[in-house]
Design a protein around this motif. Structure first.
Motif, PDB file in Angstrom:
ATOM      1  N   VAL A   1      30.610  40.591  38.610  1.00  0.00           N
ATOM      2  CA  VAL A   1      31.793  41.305  39.097  1.00  0.00           C
ATOM      3  C   VAL A   1      31.362  42.373  40.104  1.00  0.00           C
ATOM      4  O   VAL A   1      32.017  42.569  41.142  1.00  0.00           O
TER       5      VAL A   1
ATOM      6  N   GLU B   1      44.453  40.241  47.806  1.00  0.00           N
ATOM      7  CA  GLU B   1      44.269  39.071  46.933  1.00  0.00           C
ATOM      8  C   GLU B   1      42.835  39.019  46.394  1.00  0.00           C
ATOM      9  O   GLU B   1      42.612  38.702  45.223  1.00  0.00           O
TER      10      GLU B   1
ATOM     11  N   GLU C   1      42.451  41.597  43.687  1.00  0.00           N
ATOM     12  CA  GLU C   1      43.134  41.128  42.478  1.00  0.00           C
ATOM     13  C   GLU C   1      42.305  40.061  41.757  1.00  0.00           C
ATOM     14  O   GLU C   1      42.238  40.049  40.523  1.00  0.00           O
ATOM     15  N   LEU C   2      41.680  39.177  42.521  1.00  0.00           N
ATOM     16  CA  LEU C   2      40.813  38.159  41.912  1.00  0.00           C
ATOM     17  C   LEU C   2      39.629  38.807  41.189  1.00  0.00           C
ATOM     18  O   LEU C   2      39.259  38.403  40.081  1.00  0.00           O
TER      19      LEU C   2
ATOM     20  N   TYR D   1      39.570  41.860  39.990  1.00  0.00           N
ATOM     21  CA  TYR D   1      40.124  42.536  38.812  1.00  0.00           C
ATOM     22  C   TYR D   1      40.334  41.533  37.676  1.00  0.00           C
ATOM     23  O   TYR D   1      39.956  41.792  36.526  1.00  0.00           O
ATOM     24  N   ASN D   2      40.927  40.390  37.993  1.00  0.00           N
ATOM     25  CA  ASN D   2      41.167  39.365  36.967  1.00  0.00           C
ATOM     26  C   ASN D   2      39.854  38.849  36.382  1.00  0.00           C
ATOM     27  O   ASN D   2      39.752  38.610  35.174  1.00  0.00           O
ATOM     28  N   LYS D   3      38.858  38.679  37.240  1.00  0.00           N
ATOM     29  CA  LYS D   3      37.546  38.229  36.764  1.00  0.00           C
ATOM     30  C   LYS D   3      36.937  39.285  35.834  1.00  0.00           C
ATOM     31  O   LYS D   3      36.383  38.963  34.778  1.00  0.00           O
TER      32      LYS D   3
ATOM     33  N   MET E   1      38.549  41.541  34.039  1.00  0.00           N
ATOM     34  CA  MET E   1      39.289  41.573  32.772  1.00  0.00           C
ATOM     35  C   MET E   1      38.915  40.378  31.890  1.00  0.00           C
ATOM     36  O   MET E   1      38.872  40.497  30.665  1.00  0.00           O
ATOM     37  N   ALA E   2      38.614  39.235  32.510  1.00  0.00           N
ATOM     38  CA  ALA E   2      38.171  38.064  31.736  1.00  0.00           C
ATOM     39  C   ALA E   2      36.813  38.340  31.092  1.00  0.00           C
ATOM     40  O   ALA E   2      36.581  37.981  29.925  1.00  0.00           O
TER      41      ALA E   2
ATOM     42  N   LYS F   1      40.259  44.258  24.685  1.00  0.00           N
ATOM     43  CA  LYS F   1      41.636  43.825  24.950  1.00  0.00           C
ATOM     44  C   LYS F   1      42.477  45.032  25.344  1.00  0.00           C
ATOM     45  O   LYS F   1      42.235  46.149  24.881  1.00  0.00           O
TER      46      LYS F   1
ATOM     47  N   THR G   1      46.223  53.036  30.562  1.00  0.00           N
ATOM     48  CA  THR G   1      46.082  51.863  29.698  1.00  0.00           C
ATOM     49  C   THR G   1      45.082  52.145  28.577  1.00  0.00           C
ATOM     50  O   THR G   1      44.047  52.773  28.802  1.00  0.00           O
TER      51      THR G   1
ATOM     52  N   TYR H   1      42.656  50.538  25.293  1.00  0.00           N
ATOM     53  CA  TYR H   1      41.851  49.337  25.043  1.00  0.00           C
ATOM     54  C   TYR H   1      41.343  49.319  23.600  1.00  0.00           C
ATOM     55  O   TYR H   1      41.111  50.366  22.995  1.00  0.00           O
TER      56      TYR H   1
END
Length: 193
Positions: A97, A119, A122-123, A125-127, A129-130, A138, A175, A177
């Protein structure tokens, strides 16, 4: 028999009995002396046996004590290594990441298309979070949830726009966690009153 002969025989018998008694006494004395020697020998043997058992137990104790010391040292070393290197797996999973972020920063310097950069971020960020989810992290859900002080921290209370939203979370400021179902950061929320 003549009374003199009887006396003589009686004396001889007495003398023989005295001799027999005298002979028996030294044997009895020897037997008595031999018995204490046997008893002493037996006590010495018991003492030697007891000392052998003590030495054996002492040896076992020393070996066990040394083994326990080695075990204690080994576990302390393993624990120290776990503390030092425990996050290695997590950090290793985050490195790709970071690589993506570095590429994104280089691309942003020359990029003219903001939508493509957005974009890309965002990709990433999604990676990220995965990767966090793979490591047991979580996000604490807050949208339209009732306030739960085990997971949420109310930082503000405002009038609820509707009756249904009273006591529910209206906004999430930060947020929260969990890590393997343990809260590592409470969600900071605004609650309707």
């Amino acid at each position: 028999m003549d009374p003199k002969e009887k006396e003589k025989m009686a004396e001889e018998l007495n003398v023989e009995e005295t001799k027999d008694t005298a002979e028996e006494q030294p044997q009895d004395d020897q037997a008595e002396e031999a018995a204490p020697l046997t008893h002493e020998e037996q006590l010495e043997k018991e003492l030697e046996d007891a000392q052998a058992v003590i030495e054996e137990q002492k040896d076992k104790y020393l070996r066990l004590s040394a083994e326990f010391d080695n075990y204690r040292k080994r576990t302390m070393k393993e624990k120290a290594e776990l503390i030092l290197n425990g996050g290695e797996k997590s950090i290793s999973s985050i490195l790709p990441v970071i690589d993506d972020f570095e590429r994104a920063i280089k691309t942003m310097e020359t990029a003219k298309d903001v939508k493509a950069v957005k974009e890309g971020v965002e990709l990433i960020y999604n990676k990220f979070m995965a990767v966090m989810a793979q490591n047991g992290v979580k996000v604490i859900e807050t949208k339209d949830q009732p306030l739960d002080t085990d997971y949420h921290e109310a930082i503000a209370v405002i009038p609820a726009p509707s009756e249904e939203q009273k006591g529910k979370i209206l906004d999430c400021v930060q947020t929260g966690y969990t890590l393997n179902d343990k809260v590592i950061r409470h969600a900071k929320v605004v609650v309707g009153e």
